[in-house]
Motif scaffolding. Sequence first.
Motif, mmCIF file in Angstrom:
data_model
loop_
_atom_site.group_PDB
_atom_site.id
_atom_site.type_symbol
_atom_site.label_atom_id
_atom_site.label_comp_id
_atom_site.label_asym_id
_atom_site.label_seq_id
_atom_site.Cartn_x
_atom_site.Cartn_y
_atom_site.Cartn_z
ATOM 1 N N PRO A 222 0.824 -1.212 0.000
ATOM 2 C CA PRO A 222 0.000 0.000 0.000
ATOM 3 C C PRO A 222 0.858 1.262 0.000
ATOM 4 C CG PRO A 222 -0.877 -1.603 1.550
ATOM 5 C CD PRO A 222 0.436 -2.152 1.068
ATOM 6 N N TYR A 223 0.438 2.219 -0.795
ATOM 7 C CA TYR A 223 1.119 3.510 -0.951
ATOM 8 C C TYR A 223 2.516 3.371 -1.572
ATOM 9 C CZ TYR A 223 -2.330 4.027 2.780
ATOM 10 O OH TYR A 223 -3.482 3.962 3.529
ATOM 11 N N GLY A 224 2.914 2.159 -1.939
ATOM 12 C CA GLY A 224 4.254 1.938 -2.456
ATOM 13 C C GLY A 224 5.315 1.946 -1.378
ATOM 14 N N ASN A 225 4.913 1.890 -0.094
ATOM 15 C CA ASN A 225 5.857 1.969 1.018
ATOM 16 C C ASN A 225 6.196 0.580 1.554
ATOM 17 O OD1 ASN A 225 4.003 4.818 1.816
ATOM 18 N ND2 ASN A 225 6.157 4.913 1.279
ATOM 19 N N TYR A 226 7.455 0.344 1.809
ATOM 20 C CA TYR A 226 7.905 -0.958 2.295
ATOM 21 C C TYR A 226 9.249 -0.790 2.988
ATOM 22 C CZ TYR A 226 11.094 -0.726 -1.661
ATOM 23 O OH TYR A 226 12.069 -0.313 -2.534
ATOM 24 N N ASN A 227 9.664 -1.813 3.708
ATOM 25 C CA ASN A 227 11.017 -1.893 4.245
ATOM 26 C C ASN A 227 11.512 -3.331 4.078
ATOM 27 O OD1 ASN A 227 9.719 -3.327 6.282
ATOM 28 N ND2 ASN A 227 9.839 -1.651 7.778
ATOM 29 N N GLU A 228 12.654 -3.635 4.649
ATOM 30 C CA GLU A 228 13.202 -4.980 4.458
ATOM 31 C C GLU A 228 12.288 -6.040 5.039
ATOM 32 O OE1 GLU A 228 17.113 -7.526 5.821
ATOM 33 O OE2 GLU A 228 17.384 -5.409 5.296
ATOM 34 N N ASP A 229 11.644 -5.755 6.176
ATOM 35 C CA ASP A 229 10.698 -6.716 6.757
ATOM 36 C C ASP A 229 9.559 -7.020 5.788
ATOM 37 O OD1 ASP A 229 12.067 -7.074 9.111
ATOM 38 O OD2 ASP A 229 10.802 -5.720 10.318
ATOM 39 N N VAL A 239 5.696 -14.695 -2.625
ATOM 40 C CA VAL A 239 5.775 -13.569 -3.546
ATOM 41 C C VAL A 239 7.115 -13.606 -4.276
ATOM 42 C CG1 VAL A 239 5.948 -11.056 -3.699
ATOM 43 C CG2 VAL A 239 4.176 -12.104 -2.273
ATOM 44 N N LYS A 240 7.075 -13.416 -5.592
ATOM 45 C CA LYS A 240 8.283 -13.464 -6.416
ATOM 46 C C LYS A 240 8.770 -12.086 -6.844
ATOM 47 C CE LYS A 240 8.036 -17.931 -6.308
ATOM 48 N NZ LYS A 240 8.969 -18.665 -5.386
ATOM 49 N N ALA A 241 7.879 -11.102 -6.891
ATOM 50 C CA ALA A 241 8.272 -9.780 -7.375
ATOM 51 C C ALA A 241 7.311 -8.729 -6.829
ATOM 52 C CB ALA A 241 8.289 -9.740 -8.900
ATOM 53 N N VAL A 242 7.822 -7.467 -6.742
ATOM 54 C CA VAL A 242 7.052 -6.365 -6.172
ATOM 55 C C VAL A 242 7.016 -5.219 -7.186
ATOM 56 C CG1 VAL A 242 6.879 -4.747 -4.234
ATOM 57 C CG2 VAL A 242 7.766 -7.073 -3.859
ATOM 58 N N PRO A 243 6.052 -5.225 -8.085
ATOM 59 C CA PRO A 243 5.942 -4.132 -9.066
ATOM 60 C C PRO A 243 5.318 -2.893 -8.440
ATOM 61 C CG PRO A 243 4.235 -5.770 -9.433
ATOM 62 C CD PRO A 243 5.067 -6.286 -8.306
ATOM 63 N N LEU A 244 5.981 -1.752 -8.569
ATOM 64 C CA LEU A 244 5.397 -0.471 -8.187
ATOM 65 C C LEU A 244 4.873 0.192 -9.461
ATOM 66 C CD1 LEU A 244 7.866 0.744 -5.410
ATOM 67 C CD2 LEU A 244 5.791 -0.618 -5.201
ATOM 68 N N TRP A 245 5.189 1.457 -9.735
ATOM 69 C CA TRP A 245 4.632 2.094 -10.925
ATOM 70 C C TRP A 245 5.495 3.265 -11.351
ATOM 71 C CZ3 TRP A 245 2.605 2.173 -6.055
ATOM 72 C CH2 TRP A 245 2.536 3.410 -5.411
ATOM 73 N N ALA A 246 5.393 3.580 -12.645
ATOM 74 C CA ALA A 246 6.122 4.719 -13.216
ATOM 75 C C ALA A 246 5.203 5.902 -13.487
ATOM 76 C CB ALA A 246 6.817 4.299 -14.516
ATOM 77 N N SER A 247 3.893 5.649 -13.598
ATOM 78 C CA SER A 247 2.930 6.736 -13.793
ATOM 79 C C SER A 247 1.592 6.301 -13.227
ATOM 80 C CB SER A 247 2.795 7.088 -15.281
ATOM 81 O OG SER A 247 2.361 5.974 -16.021
ATOM 82 N N GLU A 248 0.724 7.286 -13.004
ATOM 83 C CA GLU A 248 -0.586 6.997 -12.408
ATOM 84 C C GLU A 248 -1.671 7.713 -13.201
ATOM 85 O OE1 GLU A 248 -2.906 7.063 -8.075
ATOM 86 O OE2 GLU A 248 -0.816 7.736 -8.220
#
Length: 308
Positions: A222-229, A239-248
């Motif tokens: 959510p919100y594109g926020n994460y840490n190592e945990d 989970v194999k991959a974490v896609p965020l985004w380049a545009s909205e």
Amino acid sequence: MRSKRAAARLRRSVGAALVVAALGSACAGPSGDAGSAPEGRKGPALPAAAQPQAEGASGALAAYVEKVRQRRVARALAAKKWGLDRPPLEAPAPPAVKPKITTRKGFETDGEGLPPVFTTVPTKEKVVFLTIDDGAEKDPELLRMMSDLQIPYSAFLSDYLVKEDYGYFKKMQDAGVALHNHTLNHRYLPGLSYSAQKREICGMQDVIEKRYGKRPPLFRPPYGNYNEDTLRAAATCGVKAVPLWASEAFPDRMEWREWDRDLHPGDIVLTHFRGKGDWKGTMPDMIRRVMKTITAKGYAVAKLEDYV
């Protein structure tokens, strides 16, 4: 041995003749004679034994060409129906081998062996990927529009919203849309303990598997926020991959991550399941906006799961 060689030569001659015939048909004008040979000259004749095989293959080719033509006509009609200036461009065939995904520079954590975090898929093709988050708005017009226009997209779902109508997203899945993880309750993950993050992520994996039959390989925090945990917890859930985004995309505008405010090959486009209660428009309005932008820039929408 000789008979096998003769058969192979025959197949090659049939294939070559069909290619010539297809090219001739493609070049012919309305009267069918633009690509014909000069008067008094004829193309090479097929051996008699090859003619039935050639006719069968030619029929299959003609059927394929007709299928492509009908699909393009349908997209043109759908574009007009849904208020687009022109039909969406068709994406190229998926890569035979998926590209290697690595974490985008500046998005790394100290951990090793964690799912990659990225905003753009490495490809030289002029394709982008459309993704829709959360699940708040369940607009049946969106399902009809995307089906009519044949636009691929991926959904990243949060259970606190999806559970209001699991059936809506089952219809989406039945139409070929991949359903992925956006946590149970859309919490700000870096503010949670490792165990709490794991409950949010793995719990949503369980929900999607129970409701839709498969644990998704992709997760978006959510919100594109994460840490190592976050990434460690996601990895334990499959989970194999974490896609965020380049545009909205929004109904009235596009927002950009990159400095040049433009699309690039492999960019991931984010939008949300929202309607007039939150936006200046509906979900179909948003699709019109994003597709006009994507098409005008010469890009096609491809299926994310074909590349990742």
